[in-house]
Design an enzyme around this catalytic site. Structure first.
Site, PDB file in Angstrom:
ATOM      1  N   HIS A 136       2.704  -1.378  -1.188  1.00  0.00           N
ATOM      2  CA  HIS A 136       3.235  -1.608  -2.524  1.00  0.00           C
ATOM      3  C   HIS A 136       2.572  -2.811  -3.204  1.00  0.00           C
ATOM      4  O   HIS A 136       2.084  -3.728  -2.539  1.00  0.00           O
ATOM      5  CB  HIS A 136       4.737  -1.804  -2.465  1.00  0.00           C
TER       6      HIS A 136
ATOM      7  N   GLU B 260       3.856  -5.291  -4.853  1.00  0.00           N
ATOM      8  CA  GLU B 260       4.502  -6.572  -4.555  1.00  0.00           C
ATOM      9  C   GLU B 260       4.037  -7.106  -3.204  1.00  0.00           C
ATOM     10  O   GLU B 260       3.743  -8.297  -3.067  1.00  0.00           O
ATOM     11  CB  GLU B 260       6.031  -6.423  -4.506  1.00  0.00           C
TER      12      GLU B 260
ATOM     13  N   CYS C 115      11.550  -2.002  -4.100  1.00  0.00           N
ATOM     14  CA  CYS C 115      12.293  -1.267  -3.070  1.00  0.00           C
ATOM     15  C   CYS C 115      12.924  -2.276  -2.099  1.00  0.00           C
ATOM     16  O   CYS C 115      12.626  -3.471  -2.142  1.00  0.00           O
ATOM     17  CB  CYS C 115      11.369  -0.306  -2.322  1.00  0.00           C
TER      18      CYS C 115
ATOM     19  N   CYS D  39      10.325  -4.299  -0.082  1.00  0.00           N
ATOM     20  CA  CYS D  39       9.662  -5.343  -0.872  1.00  0.00           C
ATOM     21  C   CYS D  39      10.624  -6.472  -1.226  1.00  0.00           C
ATOM     22  O   CYS D  39      10.219  -7.633  -1.276  1.00  0.00           O
ATOM     23  CB  CYS D  39       9.033  -4.745  -2.128  1.00  0.00           C
TER      24      CYS D  39
END
Length: 157
Positions: A78, A80, A116, A119
């Site tokens: 991801h 992040e 999410c 993260c």
């Protein structure tokens, strides 16, 4: 008229997003501390592995897996997470993470953008203070990370 600082940083996150290789949802993230960008990240396969756009397939899309579920089937790291691993913790303590996402097929902003649960854990441990998520060209949410600590969604109620 001069653009406000938050949308300026969100525009940069959106530009970082343009490097995403995800066939479903594309995200860009930047981490800003003391009014300086300390790291950027976008979602894509780990370094050296083939990206979904190169393979021409997204397993989660083929299996009609809803957003937010079955991340273990996703090839991507991801945005992040990629931004966090590109910075030192000393740089991220007290910082703000800016996140912009778009639908890969339509290019439209993802109005429900939020990190999410995986993260969120990384963001908490990185010492990031706020997460700003773009929901339209000029609108955004600004979440104090302390809310995620206080309202732990991993504890059954």
């Amino acid at each position: 008229m001069r653009k406000d600082k938050v949308n300026y940083y969100l525009d940069i996150a959106d530009s970082v997003r343009s490097r995403s290789t995800c066939m479903r949802r594309q995200y860009g993230a930047i981490i800003v501390a003391s009014d300086e960008i300390v790291a950027t990240g976008y979602n894509g396969a780990p370094r050296g592995r083939k990206n979904c756009d190169e393979l021409g397939q997204c397993v989660r899309q083929e299996l009609n897996i809803p957003s937010g579920e079955r991340y273990e089937l996703c090839r991507s790291v991801h945005a992040e997470a990629n931004a966090i691993i590109s910075a030192s913790r000393k740089e991220t303590i007290g910082s703000t993470l800016y996140l912009a996402g778009r639908d890969a097929a339509t290019g439209e902003y993802l109005t429900g953008t939020t990190p999410c649960s995986m993260c969120r854990r990384l963001i908490i441990n990185a010492g990031i203070k706020n997460v700003v998520c773009r929901i339209s060209e000029t609108e955004y949410t600004d979440t104090p990370v302390q809310e995620w600590i206080d309202n732990d969604d991993t504890i059954a109620k």
